[in-house]
Structures are given as structure tokens and as C-alpha cells.
Design a protein around this motif. Structure first.
Motif, PDB file in Angstrom:
ATOM      1  N   GLY A  48     -23.644 -32.797 -22.752  1.00  0.00           N
ATOM      2  CA  GLY A  48     -22.303 -32.372 -23.258  1.00  0.00           C
ATOM      3  C   GLY A  48     -21.525 -31.689 -22.235  1.00  0.00           C
ATOM      4  O   GLY A  48     -21.931 -31.380 -20.866  1.00  0.00           O
ATOM      5  N   GLU A  77     -23.396 -37.313 -37.489  1.00  0.00           N
ATOM      6  CA  GLU A  77     -24.589 -37.957 -36.963  1.00  0.00           C
ATOM      7  C   GLU A  77     -24.135 -39.695 -37.058  1.00  0.00           C
ATOM      8  O   GLU A  77     -23.082 -40.021 -37.702  1.00  0.00           O
ATOM      9  N   ASN A  88     -28.222 -40.574 -33.623  1.00  0.00           N
ATOM     10  CA  ASN A  88     -27.307 -39.565 -32.446  1.00  0.00           C
ATOM     11  C   ASN A  88     -26.483 -38.671 -33.201  1.00  0.00           C
ATOM     12  O   ASN A  88     -25.996 -39.007 -34.443  1.00  0.00           O
ATOM     13  N   ALA A  90     -23.748 -35.370 -32.784  1.00  0.00           N
ATOM     14  CA  ALA A  90     -22.807 -34.647 -32.029  1.00  0.00           C
ATOM     15  C   ALA A  90     -22.210 -33.499 -32.497  1.00  0.00           C
ATOM     16  O   ALA A  90     -22.016 -33.567 -33.857  1.00  0.00           O
ATOM     17  N   TYR A 130     -13.004 -42.093 -27.622  1.00  0.00           N
ATOM     18  CA  TYR A 130     -14.252 -41.688 -27.005  1.00  0.00           C
ATOM     19  C   TYR A 130     -13.926 -41.062 -25.929  1.00  0.00           C
ATOM     20  O   TYR A 130     -14.348 -39.635 -25.871  1.00  0.00           O
ATOM     21  N   HIS A 140     -18.086 -30.166 -26.250  1.00  0.00           N
ATOM     22  CA  HIS A 140     -18.872 -31.260 -26.951  1.00  0.00           C
ATOM     23  C   HIS A 140     -20.152 -31.466 -26.507  1.00  0.00           C
ATOM     24  O   HIS A 140     -20.582 -30.979 -25.311  1.00  0.00           O
ATOM     25  N   VAL A 142     -24.005 -34.223 -27.237  1.00  0.00           N
ATOM     26  CA  VAL A 142     -24.665 -35.251 -28.064  1.00  0.00           C
ATOM     27  C   VAL A 142     -25.996 -35.006 -27.958  1.00  0.00           C
ATOM     28  O   VAL A 142     -26.328 -34.948 -26.752  1.00  0.00           O
ATOM     29  N   ASP A 144     -29.719 -37.371 -28.594  1.00  0.00           N
ATOM     30  CA  ASP A 144     -30.280 -38.416 -28.867  1.00  0.00           C
ATOM     31  C   ASP A 144     -31.606 -38.226 -29.492  1.00  0.00           C
ATOM     32  O   ASP A 144     -32.456 -37.873 -28.579  1.00  0.00           O
ATOM     33  N   CYS A 166     -27.868 -29.361 -31.572  1.00  0.00           N
ATOM     34  CA  CYS A 166     -26.454 -29.434 -31.246  1.00  0.00           C
ATOM     35  C   CYS A 166     -25.641 -28.083 -31.649  1.00  0.00           C
ATOM     36  O   CYS A 166     -24.940 -27.601 -30.457  1.00  0.00           O
ATOM     37  N   LEU A 234     -17.926 -39.294 -31.257  1.00  0.00           N
ATOM     38  CA  LEU A 234     -18.942 -39.205 -30.062  1.00  0.00           C
ATOM     39  C   LEU A 234     -20.232 -39.802 -30.561  1.00  0.00           C
ATOM     40  O   LEU A 234     -20.909 -40.308 -29.834  1.00  0.00           O
ATOM     41  N   ALA A 235     -20.711 -39.440 -31.744  1.00  0.00           N
ATOM     42  CA  ALA A 235     -22.144 -39.682 -32.187  1.00  0.00           C
ATOM     43  C   ALA A 235     -21.851 -41.159 -32.244  1.00  0.00           C
ATOM     44  O   ALA A 235     -22.899 -42.049 -31.933  1.00  0.00           O
ATOM     45  N   SER A 238     -21.613 -43.054 -28.764  1.00  0.00           N
ATOM     46  CA  SER A 238     -22.815 -42.921 -27.925  1.00  0.00           C
ATOM     47  C   SER A 238     -23.957 -43.718 -28.376  1.00  0.00           C
ATOM     48  O   SER A 238     -24.634 -44.307 -27.583  1.00  0.00           O
TER      49      SER A 238
END
Length: 297
Positions: A48, A77, A88, A90, A130, A140, A142, A144, A166, A234-235, A238
């Protein structure tokens, strides 16, 4: 190893951004959960950025602003339901004037004016939003969470772990650069019906007391609050990107179309070509395929 003592690489993205932004990169291999260290089955990757100049301008103390605005961190998520790939998570901090209830239109006449729950937006609109969220968010991040960790702790706990990481990493970086002592208040806005268990002991090392954190669970929050909606974009995007990468590696599975969800085409592909390393073995449809294969051997 606790969340906050994990490997940290706060390098600057480019010379142009030298005075303005800090890039966040984390690799979490062990985690402290309620006093117990757990070796994760696979590393969790977090990435991020924090726009330091905007963070200070928006949220720091000043002679005119002796009581700073509470920092709202939206968290969401994507990918809890699929049989394949990571989940994912975020988190996002928007400029103070942009953070609020969607129905009050705080994003009107801003570059994020079309932002709402990512599930209500077309993929084209999500892809447009995005980079705009990344560009205009104050901060921000993210996470994984790979399939091996999902299988290790279950999908709910994997999602909660991603939300915790996060939140904690973003809080630590923000506190480090904002330097407002114990006067900054944080509102953690979680999409869903429960909040993650934060490691408050680790956060005190960064000057953040438990009393300064108000964690709120917002049912359908991605359609109600702009900060959660930003995290949702974002979630979702990505995760879609990882699905397209997997589709390139395994075109016979049609991943670009079903994105890992248990569609008929996906189940037929598994029957024809087998279970991939990226499949979630703890999920019943995948587990049944593996069990049937085991019985045949």
C-alpha cells in the motif's frame, strides 16, 4: 513474531514522491494470536501507500485545529466465496471531507463521484475507480491471504486476520508519520457484522492506546460509507487481477469468467483437469473431488 515486528520495507516509490509518499510492503510469516505464535502455512503479502503530505494536511494538529478530525479507516474484503485463490482485504483512508455516508454525497464533484459498493458497479467502472482510489486516498493497503492460510485457519478467520493486519499496519504507519501523540482518534469501519481482534499491546508501541480506537461493524457498509466503498474497490479489483494472472497460467479452467466461484463450468474444469495448487482444499466441493480421487487410487 508479532504483526508489528514483521519485515518492513518503507521505501520511496520514486524521487518525484520523495517528500510526499511512503510505500508499504509487508510479508507476514508468523502471527501472534492471543499470545500464541502461529507459523502461517504461506506468507501473507501486504502492500500500500501513505500520502504523508496529505495525511499531515488533513489530520494533524495545528493552532487552528487543536482537536483533529477522527481518522476513519474503511475495511472490506473480496473473495470469501470462491473455491480458488486468495481472499483479499483492503483498508483505505480518504480525505476528511470525502469520508462519510454515501447518502450525504460527500464525493459529489470529486474524482470518486461514482464510488459505491463495488458489487453494484460494472467491472469497467471498478477498473476506472481502482487507480483513482489509489491516487486520491490519503492511505491505502491491500492484504493477499493465500489459499494455504485459508485452509489452515478457515475462511472466516483468514478474513478476520486480513482485516486485523490491514488495520494494524496502516495504524502503525499513520501514527509514525502523523506524530500527534495520544490526541488522534481512529474509527475503524469494518464491512460486515464483526470486528477483528486487534493486537492493542503492539499498537501501544506506536503511541496508540486502545481507548483511541473505535472499531465499528457496518452491515452492508460498502454501500453506506465512502471509506468502506473505497476499500471494497481495492479488494475486489486486486483480487480480479490475481484471477486474470491465474487464467493466463491455466486457460483450460476458464478462471477469467468464473473468477474461482463454484460455477458449473468451474466444477467441470476441476473434474477434467484436476485440482490446482491455488484451490482451497478445505472447501467442500474441492475436498470431495480430492477424496474421490483418493478412493480411486
Amino acid at each position: 513474531m508479532s504483526t508489528m515486528s514483521s519485515t518492513e520495507n518503507n521505501h520511496i516509490k520514486s524521487p518525484v514522491m520523495l517528500k510526499h509518499s511512503v510505500q508499504i510492503e509487508r510479508v507476514i510469516e508468523q502471527i501472534d494470536i492471543k499470545g500464541q505464535y502461529i507459523q502461517l502455512a504461506a506468507p501473507i503479502q501486504l502492500s500500500g501507500q501513505v500520502n504523508i503530505s496529505e495525511l499531515i494536511a488533513q489530520y494533524s494538529l495545528s493552532l487552528e485545529n487543536l482537536q483533529p478530525t477522527a481518522i476513519q479507516i474503511g475495511v472490506d474484503e473480496a473473495g470469501r466465496g470462491p473455491l480458488l485463490g486468495s481472499v483479499n482485504v483492503a483498508a483505505a483512508i480518504l480525505p476528511a471531507a470525502w469520508a462519510g455516508l454515501i447518502e450525504n454525497e460527500p464525493l459529489k464533484n470529486t474524482p470518486l463521484s461514482i464510488l459505491t459498493d463495488s458489487k453494484q458497479l460494472s467491472e469497467k467502472k471498478r477498473d476506472i475507480l481502482y487507480p483513482l482510489v489509489q491516487q486520491h486516498a490519503v492511505a491505502h493497503i491491500v492484504a493477499d491471504i493465500p489459499p494455504a492460510v485459508i485452509d489452515q485457519v478457515n475462511i472466516l478467520q483468514a478474513t478476520m486476520l486480513g482485516m486485523r493486519l490491514c488495520t494494524e499496519v496502516l495504524l502503525a504507519v499513520v501514527a509514525k508519520h502523523l506524530n500527534t501523540g495520544d490526541k488522534t482518534l481512529f474509527e475503524i469501519l469494518i464491512d460486515g457484522n464483526r470486528c477483528p481482534d486487534l493486537d492493542y499491546a503492539s499498537l501501544t508501541k506506536f503511541g496508540i492506546q486502545e481507548s483511541a480506537i473505535d472499531c465499528q461493524a457496518w452491515v452492508k457498509g460498502d454501500g453506506r460509507h465512502t471509506s468502506i466503498a473505497a476499500a471494497s474497490i481495492l479488494a475486489k479489483v486486486s483480487r480480479d487481477q490475481t484471477m486474470y494472472a491465474l487464467d493466463t497460467e491455466h486457460p483450460e479452467y476458464g478462471i477469467a469468467k468464473h473468477k474461482g466461484y463454484p460455477t458449473r463450468a468451474h466444477m467441470e474444469a476441476i473434474a477434467a483437469h484436476g485440482v490446482l495448487a491455488a484451490h482451497r482444499r478445505s472447501f467442500a466441493p474441492v475436498r470431495k473431488v480430492l477424496e474421490s480421487q483418493y478412493c480411486l487410487t
